[in-house]
Design a protein around this motif. Structure first.
Motif, PDB file in Angstrom:
ATOM      1  N   ASN A  58       0.823  -1.207   0.000  1.00 13.62           N
ATOM      2  CA  ASN A  58       0.000   0.000   0.000  1.00 13.62           C
ATOM      3  C   ASN A  58       0.863   1.266   0.000  1.00 13.62           C
ATOM      4  O   ASN A  58       0.551   2.244  -0.694  1.00 13.62           O
ATOM      5  N   LEU A  59       1.950   1.249   0.785  1.00 14.81           N
ATOM      6  CA  LEU A  59       2.859   2.399   0.792  1.00 14.81           C
ATOM      7  C   LEU A  59       3.496   2.592  -0.583  1.00 14.81           C
ATOM      8  O   LEU A  59       3.648   3.722  -1.074  1.00 14.81           O
ATOM      9  N   LEU A  60       3.857   1.486  -1.214  1.00 17.56           N
ATOM     10  CA  LEU A  60       4.478   1.538  -2.535  1.00 17.56           C
ATOM     11  C   LEU A  60       3.505   2.084  -3.572  1.00 17.56           C
ATOM     12  O   LEU A  60       3.875   2.904  -4.429  1.00 17.56           O
ATOM     13  N   ARG A  61       2.248   1.649  -3.501  1.00 19.09           N
ATOM     14  CA  ARG A  61       1.234   2.150  -4.433  1.00 19.09           C
ATOM     15  C   ARG A  61       1.068   3.668  -4.322  1.00 19.09           C
ATOM     16  O   ARG A  61       0.902   4.366  -5.318  1.00 19.09           O
ATOM     17  N   LYS A  62       1.075   4.163  -3.091  1.00 18.75           N
ATOM     18  CA  LYS A  62       0.885   5.602  -2.879  1.00 18.75           C
ATOM     19  C   LYS A  62       1.988   6.411  -3.554  1.00 18.75           C
ATOM     20  O   LYS A  62       1.751   7.510  -4.036  1.00 18.75           O
ATOM     21  N   LYS A  63       3.186   5.849  -3.589  1.00 16.15           N
ATOM     22  CA  LYS A  63       4.307   6.570  -4.176  1.00 16.15           C
ATOM     23  C   LYS A  63       4.437   6.347  -5.687  1.00 16.15           C
ATOM     24  O   LYS A  63       4.772   7.264  -6.432  1.00 16.15           O
ATOM     25  N   VAL A  64       4.176   5.109  -6.116  1.00 17.60           N
ATOM     26  CA  VAL A  64       4.416   4.753  -7.522  1.00 17.60           C
ATOM     27  C   VAL A  64       3.190   4.965  -8.399  1.00 17.60           C
ATOM     28  O   VAL A  64       3.308   5.283  -9.577  1.00 17.60           O
ATOM     29  N   ASP A  65       1.988   4.799  -7.832  1.00 20.29           N
ATOM     30  CA  ASP A  65       0.759   4.820  -8.643  1.00 20.29           C
ATOM     31  C   ASP A  65      -0.168   6.005  -8.389  1.00 20.29           C
ATOM     32  O   ASP A  65      -0.823   6.490  -9.310  1.00 20.29           O
ATOM     33  N   LYS A  66      -0.271   6.440  -7.139  1.00 16.74           N
ATOM     34  CA  LYS A  66      -1.351   7.355  -6.746  1.00 16.74           C
ATOM     35  C   LYS A  66      -1.466   8.599  -7.615  1.00 16.74           C
ATOM     36  O   LYS A  66      -2.566   8.988  -8.024  1.00 16.74           O
TER      37      LYS A  66
END
Length: 237
Positions: A203-211
């Motif tokens: 979830n942390l990775l998604r916030k940085k890479v995708d959001k």
């Protein structure tokens, strides 16, 4: 007792009984072990010699273990670091991982588990990487030499564990990576897969890479694992 190839291991531990227990056990397997009894000496030794692994207690006289780990990584050293501590909450583990720790073993522990974790870390660190230094997917780039991640040409700042997860997913892009596979390759065998640490990091990775980007790349395949892909389908979220 089966001998393994000797490793040079630094143990930063202020409890004499624990340090002696670790040292004797590892030396019985043919490894060379050096003890540091406080954080300042541990950092000095960690940066002054070549080690195969550093075992680092969190609660230390002088510099605390987390600070020692941080300074080791800031020096550019990639030596595998395993944190040893009685603090075993998810938040504690995430702090250590985010500062660059490779594994986290909670006290008290069985020596055979410590040895298995050490061997796993050493194998992972010794693997030759014959893949390209630049990993691509859509507009996402990961430079394995510089440990740098870009999306649409913009630098994305990741913690050590977020970077390791993204690198693994990119090396296995377009296929589902199970939670077990991810934990064994990022955290090592023996890591408690019953916790939600993996989900938290995804979830942390998604916030940085995708959001903040129109095209999403990291998905959860419910019941199976995770996938990084340009091809979204209805079974992924």
């Amino acid at each position: 007792m089966q001998k393994t190839k000797a490793m040079y291991i630094l143990v930063v531990e202020d409890e004499p009984k624990v340090a002696s227990f670790i040292k004797k056990g590892l030396e019985d397997y043919g490894h060379e072990v050096t003890i540091a009894e406080d954080g300042d000496k541990g950092l000095e030794l960690a940066l002054g010699s070549q080690w195969d692994i550093v075992l680092l207690d969190v609660m230390l006289p002088g510099l605390q273990g987390m600070e020692v780990c941080k300074k080791i990584r800031e020096s550019g050293s990639l030596v595998p670091v395993m944190m040893l501590t009685a603090l075993g909450t998810i938040e504690d583990k995430m702090e250590g991982f985010d500062l660059g720790a490779d594994d986290y073993l909670v006290k008290p522990f069985e020596f055979k588990e410590l040895l298995a974790r050490i061997n796993s870390l050493h194998r992972r660190n010794s693997k030759s990487d014959d893949q390209s230094a630049i990993l691509y997917l859509a507009d996402l780039q990961l430079n394995t030499n510089k440990h740098e991640v870009l999306r649409e040409g913009k630098l994305i700042n990741l913690t050590a564990k977020e970077y390791a997860i993204l690198e693994y997913l990119l090396k296995h892009k377009e296929r589902i990576v199970s939670r077990t596979e991810l934990t064994e390759n990022i955290w090592g065998q023996g890591f408690d897969t019953g916790t939600n640490v993996v989900d938290v990091y995804i979830n942390l990775l998604r916030k940085k890479v995708d959001k903040n980007f129109s095209q999403k790349l990291i998905y959860t395949r419910v019941g199976f694992g995770y996938i990084i892909t340009e091809k979204h389908n209805e079974n992924q979220e």
